[in-house]
Scaffold this active site. Structure first.
Site, PDB file in Angstrom:
ATOM      1  N   GLU A   1      12.551  -3.809  11.524  1.00 51.34           N
ATOM      2  CA  GLU A   1      13.643  -3.304  10.680  1.00 51.34           C
ATOM      3  C   GLU A   1      14.977  -3.496  11.392  1.00 51.34           C
ATOM      4  O   GLU A   1      15.958  -3.965  10.807  1.00 51.34           O
ATOM      5  CB  GLU A   1      13.427  -1.811  10.360  1.00 51.34           C
TER       6      GLU A   1
ATOM      7  N   ASP B   1       0.794  -1.235   0.000  1.00 50.70           N
ATOM      8  CA  ASP B   1       0.000   0.000   0.000  1.00 50.70           C
ATOM      9  C   ASP B   1       0.827   1.286   0.000  1.00 50.70           C
ATOM     10  O   ASP B   1       0.273   2.381  -0.016  1.00 50.70           O
ATOM     11  CB  ASP B   1      -0.973   0.006   1.194  1.00 50.70           C
TER      12      ASP B   1
HETATM   13  N1  UDP Z   1      -0.270  -7.789   5.509  1.00 53.20           N
HETATM   14  C1  UDP Z   1      -0.509  -9.153   5.448  1.00 53.20           C
HETATM   15  N2  UDP Z   1      -1.455  -9.698   6.261  1.00 53.20           N
HETATM   16  C2  UDP Z   1      -2.215  -8.948   7.126  1.00 53.20           C
HETATM   17  C3  UDP Z   1      -1.951  -7.560   7.211  1.00 53.20           C
HETATM   18  C4  UDP Z   1      -0.966  -7.013   6.393  1.00 53.20           C
HETATM   19  O1  UDP Z   1       0.114  -9.853   4.644  1.00 53.20           O
HETATM   20  O2  UDP Z   1      -3.090  -9.492   7.816  1.00 53.20           O
HETATM   21  C5  UDP Z   1       0.703  -7.173   4.578  1.00 53.20           C
HETATM   22  C6  UDP Z   1       0.159  -5.942   3.856  1.00 53.20           C
HETATM   23  O3  UDP Z   1      -0.521  -6.309   2.656  1.00 53.20           O
HETATM   24  C7  UDP Z   1       1.400  -5.128   3.605  1.00 53.20           C
HETATM   25  C8  UDP Z   1       2.309  -5.502   4.787  1.00 53.20           C
HETATM   26  O4  UDP Z   1       1.799  -6.730   5.322  1.00 53.20           O
HETATM   27  O5  UDP Z   1       2.020  -5.457   2.387  1.00 53.20           O
HETATM   28  C9  UDP Z   1       2.317  -4.428   5.863  1.00 53.20           C
HETATM   29  O6  UDP Z   1       0.983  -4.229   6.333  1.00 53.20           O
HETATM   30  P1  UDP Z   1       0.336  -2.786   6.470  1.00 53.20           P
HETATM   31  O7  UDP Z   1       0.520  -2.022   5.211  1.00 53.20           O
HETATM   32  O8  UDP Z   1      -1.063  -2.958   6.941  1.00 53.20           O
HETATM   33  O9  UDP Z   1       1.259  -2.198   7.627  1.00 53.20           O
HETATM   34  P2  UDP Z   1       1.613  -0.707   8.032  1.00 53.20           P
HETATM   35  O10 UDP Z   1       1.439   0.183   6.851  1.00 53.20           O
HETATM   36  O11 UDP Z   1       0.666  -0.379   9.132  1.00 53.20           O
HETATM   37  O12 UDP Z   1       3.021  -0.784   8.498  1.00 53.20           O
HETATM   38 MN    MN Z   2       1.136  -0.054   4.843  1.00 56.99          MN
END
Ligand code: UDP
Ligand code: MN
Length: 308
Positions: A254, A165
């Site tokens: 990280e 995203d």
């Molecule tokens: N993701 C996943 N399973 C989940 C939630 C998130 O595989 O149940 C993936 C999501 O598609 C993204 C990555 O893990 O590529 C990080 O998640 P997110 O963008 O929600 O995290 P944030 O932006 O809050 O760090």
């Molecule tokens: Mn994200």
């Protein structure tokens, strides 16, 4: 006044010439690029094979906006010839949605579709954030073991953890291609950690990272976002213990992976001495589907037979 008469044969010849010109333009378009300098360099025939392959690892999960997010990424990848996409679905099986997306964007030969489901005990339903443990751990680790088993260790390659995203500029991949063997490249990330930009601070001659401007948990060993760095593949071979872990606090993934692979002083600053923002930690709003839910209670749906 004499009338100009066009004979059917002339029309036919014109159409044929037009089609030939169109085909020539199309063929050329595949080989050259009229875009900015960094794109031209990436597309130059003799350079494609000398550029390191970039393995982009994307965990992804089914939700209403998934196809929209992955479509954006697939269009970006069409512009990056040296990229291989490892897309890991958080699911018990791979999906036809992802498969047909790869198909339609012509990325089948430049991608690997994997799947592994996050154990349900790691998700706390109904809360926002609905996670008690970090996201994407299982998926990124599966991609790392796939890489360790499949890459040609003789060839320089880069690994980038790429959430589905975020928003990425094509130039980021041109920058990443500059990462040297044995090094971790680093750059700023926009709209993250409560700041407009989180970025590494460099020494006077811009050769070394001496600190970070992070406001959120600045005491972390590497107070940066997952989108802020990419890693030379040989480090993953040299340090097989480098994996993601559930046993670390939120925000420490990280630092967890990097502590095995590098130290602050060995980071390679990129993106115009860490002054250009080429990636943004955007987040997509949760889709509101109240009208859809009302429809479904009546046994109907707006997307009957349609993949959205
Ligand atoms: N993701 C996943 N399973 C989940 C939630 C998130 O595989 O149940 C993936 C999501 O598609 C993204 C990555 O893990 O590529 C990080 O998640 P997110 O963008 O929600 O995290 P944030 O932006 O809050 O760090
Ligand atoms: Mn994200």
């Amino acid at each position: 006044m004499s009338e100009v008469r066009i004979r059917p044969r002339q029309v036919l010849i014109l159409i044929i010439v037009f089609i030939i010109v169109l085909m020539m333009v199309h063929r050329n378009g595949k080989r050259t690029c009229q875009g900015p300098e960094y794109l031209q360099a990436m597309y130059a025939q003799d350079q494609i094979n000398t550029l390191p392959k970039i393995y982009a690892i994307t965990p992804t999960y089914a939700r209403p906006a998934q196809k929209a997010e992955l479509t954006r990424l697939s269009h970006l990848f069409m512009l990056v010839p040296n990229l291989h996409w490892i897309i890991v679905e958080d699911a018990n099986t791979t999906s036809s949605l992802v498969r047909s997306l790869l198909d339609r964007s012509g990325l089948v030969d430049r991608s690997t579709q994997l799947n592994i489901k996050t154990p349900p005990e790691f998700k706390l339903q109904g809360k926002d954030p609905n996670w008690i443990k970090p996201r994407g751990v299982e998926q990124r680790n599966l991609a790392l073991s796939w890489l360790r088993a499949h890459v040609d260790v003789e060839r320089h390659a880069i690994v980038f953890f790429m959430d589905d995203d975020n928003s990425y500029a094509v130039e980021l991949f041109a920058e990443m291609s500059k990462i040297k063997p044995g090094r971790v490249g680093i750059w700023p990330v926009g709209l993250v950690g409560g700041l407009m930009v989180e970025r590494p601070l460099l020494n006077a001659d811009n050769t070394q990272v001496v600190g970070f401007n992070a406001a959120w948990r600045p005491e972390r060993p590497f107070p940066i976002d997952m989108a802020a760095f990419a890693i030379s593949m040989d480090l993953f071979i040299s340090f097989p213990q480098a994996i993601f872990s559930y046993e670390v606090q939120r925000g420490y993934q990280e630092s967890e992976i990097l502590r095995h692979l590098t130290t602050r002083d060995k980071l390679q600053p990129l993106a115009n001495n860490c002054r250009d923002v080429l990636v943004w930690h955007t987040r997509t709003e949760k889709t509101k589907l109240n009208a859809e839910e009302a429809l479904q209670r009546k046994g109907q749906r707006s997307d009957d037979g349609i993949e959205v």
